[in-house]
Design an enzyme around this catalytic site. Sequence first.
Site, PDB file in Angstrom:
ATOM      1  N   GLY A   1      -5.579   0.894 -13.397  1.00 17.01           N
ATOM      2  CA  GLY A   1      -6.811   0.459 -12.729  1.00 17.01           C
ATOM      3  C   GLY A   1      -8.018   0.927 -13.505  1.00 17.01           C
ATOM      4  N   VAL A   2      -8.730   1.860 -12.945  1.00 18.20           N
ATOM      5  CA  VAL A   2      -9.957   2.403 -13.566  1.00 18.20           C
ATOM      6  C   VAL A   2      -9.708   2.854 -15.009  1.00 18.20           C
ATOM      7  CG1 VAL A   2     -11.551   4.383 -13.428  1.00 18.20           C
ATOM      8  CG2 VAL A   2     -10.982   3.096 -11.372  1.00 18.20           C
TER       9      VAL A   2
ATOM     10  N   ASP B   1       0.852  -1.200   0.000  1.00 18.90           N
ATOM     11  CA  ASP B   1       0.000   0.000   0.000  1.00 18.90           C
ATOM     12  C   ASP B   1       0.884   1.245   0.000  1.00 18.90           C
ATOM     13  OD1 ASP B   1      -2.642   1.144   2.294  1.00 18.90           O
ATOM     14  OD2 ASP B   1      -1.589   2.151   0.652  1.00 18.90           O
ATOM     15  N   ILE B   2       0.822   2.022  -1.051  1.00 19.80           N
ATOM     16  CA  ILE B   2       1.713   3.194  -1.209  1.00 19.80           C
ATOM     17  C   ILE B   2       1.510   4.207  -0.094  1.00 19.80           C
ATOM     18  CG2 ILE B   2       0.176   4.609  -2.663  1.00 19.80           C
ATOM     19  CD1 ILE B   2       2.665   5.189  -4.417  1.00 19.80           C
TER      20      ILE B   2
ATOM     21  N   SER C   1      -2.689   4.671 -14.264  1.00 17.52           N
ATOM     22  CA  SER C   1      -3.640   4.325 -15.342  1.00 17.52           C
ATOM     23  C   SER C   1      -3.972   2.849 -15.449  1.00 17.52           C
ATOM     24  CB  SER C   1      -3.148   4.813 -16.719  1.00 17.52           C
ATOM     25  OG  SER C   1      -3.344   6.205 -16.843  1.00 17.52           O
TER      26      SER C   1
ATOM     27  N   GLY D   1      -9.811   3.924  -6.063  1.00 14.79           N
ATOM     28  CA  GLY D   1      -8.454   3.390  -6.235  1.00 14.79           C
ATOM     29  C   GLY D   1      -7.412   4.029  -5.329  1.00 14.79           C
ATOM     30  N   VAL D   2      -6.230   4.219  -5.899  1.00 16.15           N
ATOM     31  CA  VAL D   2      -5.125   4.774  -5.081  1.00 16.15           C
ATOM     32  C   VAL D   2      -5.429   6.231  -4.699  1.00 16.15           C
ATOM     33  CG1 VAL D   2      -3.668   5.581  -7.009  1.00 16.15           C
ATOM     34  CG2 VAL D   2      -2.602   4.835  -4.864  1.00 16.15           C
ATOM     35  N   ASP D   3      -6.175   6.941  -5.550  1.00 19.97           N
ATOM     36  CA  ASP D   3      -6.571   8.328  -5.236  1.00 19.97           C
ATOM     37  C   ASP D   3      -7.397   8.341  -3.951  1.00 19.97           C
ATOM     38  OD1 ASP D   3      -8.375  10.843  -7.249  1.00 19.97           O
ATOM     39  OD2 ASP D   3      -7.025  11.042  -5.542  1.00 19.97           O
TER      40      ASP D   3
HETATM   41  N1  APR Z   1      -1.303   1.521  -3.061  1.00 19.40           N
HETATM   42  C1  APR Z   1      -0.670   1.260  -4.229  1.00 19.40           C
HETATM   43  N2  APR Z   1      -1.321   1.026  -5.392  1.00 19.40           N
HETATM   44  C2  APR Z   1      -2.673   1.033  -5.355  1.00 19.40           C
HETATM   45  C3  APR Z   1      -3.409   1.298  -4.160  1.00 19.40           C
HETATM   46  C4  APR Z   1      -2.657   1.547  -2.986  1.00 19.40           C
HETATM   47  N3  APR Z   1      -3.257   1.809  -1.810  1.00 19.40           N
HETATM   48  N4  APR Z   1      -4.740   1.238  -4.473  1.00 19.40           N
HETATM   49  C5  APR Z   1      -4.833   0.936  -5.778  1.00 19.40           C
HETATM   50  N5  APR Z   1      -3.600   0.806  -6.314  1.00 19.40           N
HETATM   51  C6  APR Z   1      -3.220   0.470  -7.685  1.00 19.40           C
HETATM   52  C7  APR Z   1      -4.235  -0.247  -8.519  1.00 19.40           C
HETATM   53  O1  APR Z   1      -4.248  -1.639  -8.213  1.00 19.40           O
HETATM   54  C8  APR Z   1      -3.691   0.021  -9.913  1.00 19.40           C
HETATM   55  O2  APR Z   1      -2.652  -0.904 -10.219  1.00 19.40           O
HETATM   56  O3  APR Z   1      -3.009   1.689  -8.387  1.00 19.40           O
HETATM   57  C9  APR Z   1      -3.074   1.411  -9.788  1.00 19.40           C
HETATM   58  C10 APR Z   1      -3.865   2.534 -10.458  1.00 19.40           C
HETATM   59  O4  APR Z   1      -5.251   2.247 -10.356  1.00 19.40           O
HETATM   60  P1  APR Z   1      -6.322   3.420 -10.028  1.00 19.40           P
HETATM   61  O5  APR Z   1      -6.153   3.861  -8.639  1.00 19.40           O
HETATM   62  O6  APR Z   1      -7.653   2.918 -10.472  1.00 19.40           O
HETATM   63  O7  APR Z   1      -5.861   4.655 -10.963  1.00 19.40           O
HETATM   64  P2  APR Z   1      -6.043   4.898 -12.525  1.00 19.40           P
HETATM   65  O8  APR Z   1      -6.195   3.622 -13.282  1.00 19.40           O
HETATM   66  O9  APR Z   1      -4.936   5.837 -12.883  1.00 19.40           O
HETATM   67  O10 APR Z   1      -7.453   5.668 -12.619  1.00 19.40           O
HETATM   68  C11 APR Z   1      -7.537   6.959 -12.083  1.00 19.40           C
HETATM   69  O11 APR Z   1      -9.436   6.398 -10.793  1.00 19.40           O
HETATM   70  O12 APR Z   1      -9.569   6.565  -8.525  1.00 19.40           O
HETATM   71  C12 APR Z   1      -9.877   7.201  -9.692  1.00 19.40           C
HETATM   72  O13 APR Z   1      -9.805   9.540  -9.135  1.00 19.40           O
HETATM   73  C13 APR Z   1      -9.138   8.496  -9.845  1.00 19.40           C
HETATM   74  O14 APR Z   1     -10.458   9.133 -11.727  1.00 19.40           O
HETATM   75  C14 APR Z   1      -9.184   8.667 -11.328  1.00 19.40           C
HETATM   76  C15 APR Z   1      -8.978   7.251 -11.831  1.00 19.40           C
END
Ligand code: APR
Length: 199
Positions: free
Chosen positions: A124-125, A9-10, A122, A31-33
């Site tokens: 994830g979502v 977890d970052i 990028s 997600g990570v945001d």
């Molecule tokens: N620590 C590390 N990595 C994480 C964590 C965490 N706590 N939570 C999720 N991740 C990973 C996911 O598994 C994925 O591999 O971060 C990576 C990016 O995934 P997302 O968080 O979905 O980000 P992204 O694909 O860039 O989409 C961004 O999603 O959450 C919304 O507000 C955000 O609209 C934006 C979009």
Amino acid sequence: MKIEVWQGDITTLAVDAIVNAANESLLGGGGVDGAIHRAAGPRLLAECEALPQIRLGVRCPTGEVRATAGHDLPARHVIHTVGPVWQDGQRDEPALLANCYWKSLQLAEKLGLHSIAFPAISCGVFGYPLHQAAQIAATETVAWQRSHREPRRIILVAYNAATYKAYQSALAAQGQPIEPPPSPLLPSLDLGLPPAAAH
Ligand code: APR
């Protein structure tokens, strides 16, 4: 120094900056945001809301970066970046994703930071194919490290085993096979990083 890969977890990393995979509003999300905003507390959102909108609803365009404090996070700063939404790879997605890494490193250097950790932007979502994104992450960070002294510690954070393996092969292709985690007998360079999670 080599590029490091760490699984976990970052939001737990006590580094100078963690990078947030945000959206253009910078007002949080899933997600990570979402994890970063939950861990940083409400002052992070307040600081983001105070950043100027360059057009309605946009505080950080795709491929660009903004810095805030880390607030309740162990990290001192958050560098927010907005990765591209994957469509078909013909809409500048690779260049925009590369910019997220390169501009985050430029901003970290400008802020005088020594350590930075990236999530898989990028992947994830936003649906970016993992192996293509891992190649870009490895290419940009290795190229940066070969031509810059700071930040000297660059960590690619994998939230799952598939991402860890993708980083492993992408870095090997850059001539940087991942070394096994330091033996428990050897003191690791202590920047407050938890030991590499078992994977
Ligand atoms: N620590 C590390 N990595 C994480 C964590 C965490 N706590 N939570 C999720 N991740 C990973 C996911 O598994 C994925 O591999 O971060 C990576 C990016 O995934 P997302 O968080 O979905 O980000 P992204 O694909 O860039 O989409 C961004 O999603 O959450 C919304 O507000 C955000 O609209 C934006 C979009």
